[in-house]
Motif scaffolding. Structure first.
Motif, mmCIF file in Angstrom:
data_model
loop_
_atom_site.group_PDB
_atom_site.id
_atom_site.type_symbol
_atom_site.label_atom_id
_atom_site.label_comp_id
_atom_site.label_asym_id
_atom_site.label_seq_id
_atom_site.Cartn_x
_atom_site.Cartn_y
_atom_site.Cartn_z
ATOM 1 N N TYR A 18 0.837 -1.187 0.000
ATOM 2 C CA TYR A 18 0.000 0.000 0.000
ATOM 3 C C TYR A 18 0.882 1.250 0.000
ATOM 4 O O TYR A 18 1.755 1.385 0.856
ATOM 5 N N THR A 19 0.636 2.117 -0.965
ATOM 6 C CA THR A 19 1.451 3.313 -1.149
ATOM 7 C C THR A 19 0.585 4.561 -1.013
ATOM 8 O O THR A 19 -0.451 4.660 -1.676
ATOM 9 N N PRO A 20 0.998 5.529 -0.194
ATOM 10 C CA PRO A 20 0.211 6.764 -0.024
ATOM 11 C C PRO A 20 0.388 7.698 -1.213
ATOM 12 O O PRO A 20 1.063 8.724 -1.132
ATOM 13 N N SER A 63 7.573 12.064 0.345
ATOM 14 C CA SER A 63 8.270 12.070 -0.943
ATOM 15 C C SER A 63 9.210 10.880 -1.073
ATOM 16 O O SER A 63 9.589 10.496 -2.175
ATOM 17 N N GLN A 64 9.566 10.266 0.053
ATOM 18 C CA GLN A 64 10.484 9.132 0.051
ATOM 19 C C GLN A 64 9.770 7.781 0.031
ATOM 20 O O GLN A 64 10.418 6.740 -0.098
ATOM 21 N N VAL A 65 8.448 7.790 0.156
ATOM 22 C CA VAL A 65 7.720 6.514 0.203
ATOM 23 C C VAL A 65 6.650 6.410 -0.885
ATOM 24 O O VAL A 65 5.708 5.641 -0.762
ATOM 25 N N GLY A 66 6.798 7.205 -1.953
ATOM 26 C CA GLY A 66 5.950 6.999 -3.117
ATOM 27 C C GLY A 66 4.816 7.981 -3.316
ATOM 28 O O GLY A 66 4.056 7.857 -4.280
ATOM 29 N N THR A 67 4.672 8.964 -2.438
ATOM 30 C CA THR A 67 3.602 9.945 -2.620
ATOM 31 C C THR A 67 3.888 10.801 -3.850
ATOM 32 O O THR A 67 5.001 11.289 -4.037
ATOM 33 N N CYS A 259 -9.058 4.841 1.548
ATOM 34 C CA CYS A 259 -8.557 5.178 2.891
ATOM 35 C C CYS A 259 -7.579 4.137 3.422
ATOM 36 O O CYS A 259 -7.907 2.955 3.534
ATOM 37 N N GLY A 260 -6.371 4.597 3.744
ATOM 38 C CA GLY A 260 -5.355 3.712 4.295
ATOM 39 C C GLY A 260 -4.684 2.827 3.265
ATOM 40 O O GLY A 260 -3.780 2.067 3.615
ATOM 41 N N LYS A 261 -5.111 2.933 2.022
ATOM 42 C CA LYS A 261 -4.532 2.110 0.957
ATOM 43 C C LYS A 261 -3.690 2.943 -0.001
ATOM 44 O O LYS A 261 -2.549 2.601 -0.290
#
Length: 357
Positions: A18-20, A63-67, A259-261
């Protein structure tokens, strides 16, 4: 609920990652209005709202986790004096940026500054024609919103008009669409009223009944056809009538709710929640890393492991439950304290209840 989310789940090695993709940041709870239907009950600043340095640190972490997209909202974000510095910082991190405003504080200078920033779009709320818009948002707000849309469009800003559909304004949707197009808006979104926050006190007055839901659904389809080559129209597809909008999600096996996914909310005091209609505490970025909250918070896991087969009432036997998933689980918790209760705002539930009277 905001009709603007990215719906996606990534697969790797047989499991789900799951990526924000989108993060909404409420920069302040302060607002110059006291809208009757506000899910956040915005008005006064919260204690210990995020400082400029804390906002910048927050932005560096997603920005470091795929947003890929950040939405700045409130309250009213234009009341925050460092808003433009925050937007420029986010753009420097290569985020796509959306600004969500009530539209009453946009003058020519503000429109020019926003036009220079390369935003994805600015979302402005228009909740009916004059009487109904001002019933919800206050005297003088209608003309202010129309002027803000015109100014933003003239300065080259992509404007998204958003309408909360209520029992009072459901008959005005086509005229709202006409206005949006005439003023140069590029997007138009309709989402039904949900009784949350301050709006809980107006449930009986504003929530659509079965006939209202049917009218909303049919009018939305008419507007899409009428303006298909002029403006992008998004209309809440969930809990209405069986619609072609569901087909791709049925094929993909994805639930509409992100939400949350693929999405989460950060409140102005740093609290992170998988949902905006009700704050489910996942953590606080003042105390924890955003990545830690996203990956490890138990409430995030609760949303990700939601099982449509456990839905109750009319939702239990609905053929669309694996896509609609009972619409908004926050509403279920707010009004029944049951995460798996049927969706009391659904056309099919409302029709059954009203037919039984």
């Amino acid at each position: 609920m905001k009709a603007r989310r990215i719906f996606a789940v990534f697969y790797l090695g047989g499991g789900q990652i799951y990526t924000p993709l989108v993060v909404t940041v409420e920069l302040t709870n302060q607002c110059n209005l006291r809208c009757r239907h506000c899910y956040a009950s915005a008005g006064e600043k919260l204690e210990n709202e995020l400082s400029l340095d804390e906002v910048k640190r927050l932005l560096r972490e997603p920005s470091q986790v795929g947003t890929v997209e950040v939405e700045f909202s409130g309250g009213e974000p234009l009341l925050r004096p460092d808003l433009f510095e925050i937007i420029e910082y986010a753009k420097g991190l290569d985020f796509s940026v959306v600004l969500i405003t009530n539209g009453t504080l946009v003058d020519r200078e503000t429109a020019k500054r926003l036009g220079s920033l390369g935003l994805k779009h600015v979302q402005v709320s228009l909740d009916g024609l004059k009487e109904n818009h001002e019933y919800l948002r206050g005297d003088g707000t209608y003309e202010a919103v129309l002027e803000s849309v015109r100014l933003l469009a003239e300065e080259g800003v992509s404007v998204a008009v958003r309408t909360t559909v209520t029992r009072r304004n459901v008959g005005e949707l086509e005229k709202i669409a006409d206005l949006a197009v005439s003023m140069g808006a590029r997007k138009l979104g309709f989402v039904r009223f949900f009784p949350a926050g301050r709006g809980m006190g107006y449930k009986e007055e504003l929530m659509l009944n079965a006939e209202g839901m049917r009218s909303f659904h049919l009018t939305g389809k008419k507007i899409k056809e009428k303006y298909r080559d002029q403006i992008e129209v998004l209309a809440d597809p969930c809990a209405s009538l069986t619609d072609e909008a569901y087909n791709k999600y049925l094929q993909q096996g994805n639930i509409l709710c992100p939400c949350g996914k693929t999405w989460c909310l950060v409140k102005s005091n740093g609290v992170v929640s998988p949902c905006e209609n009700m704050v489910f505490y996942a953590g606080n970025i003042k105390k924890q890393k955003f990545e830690e909250i996203w990956k490890e918070a138990p409430v995030m896991k609760t949303f990700r492991e939601f099982d449509p087969d456990l839905l109750k009432g009319a939702c239990a036997t609905c053929s669309l439950k694996k896509v609609c998933a009972g619409y908004c689980r926050a509403l279920a918790v707010l009004h029944t304290a049951d995460f798996y209760a049927e969706d009391f705002t659904c056309y099919h539930v409302l029709k059954r209840q009203e037919g039984g009277r």
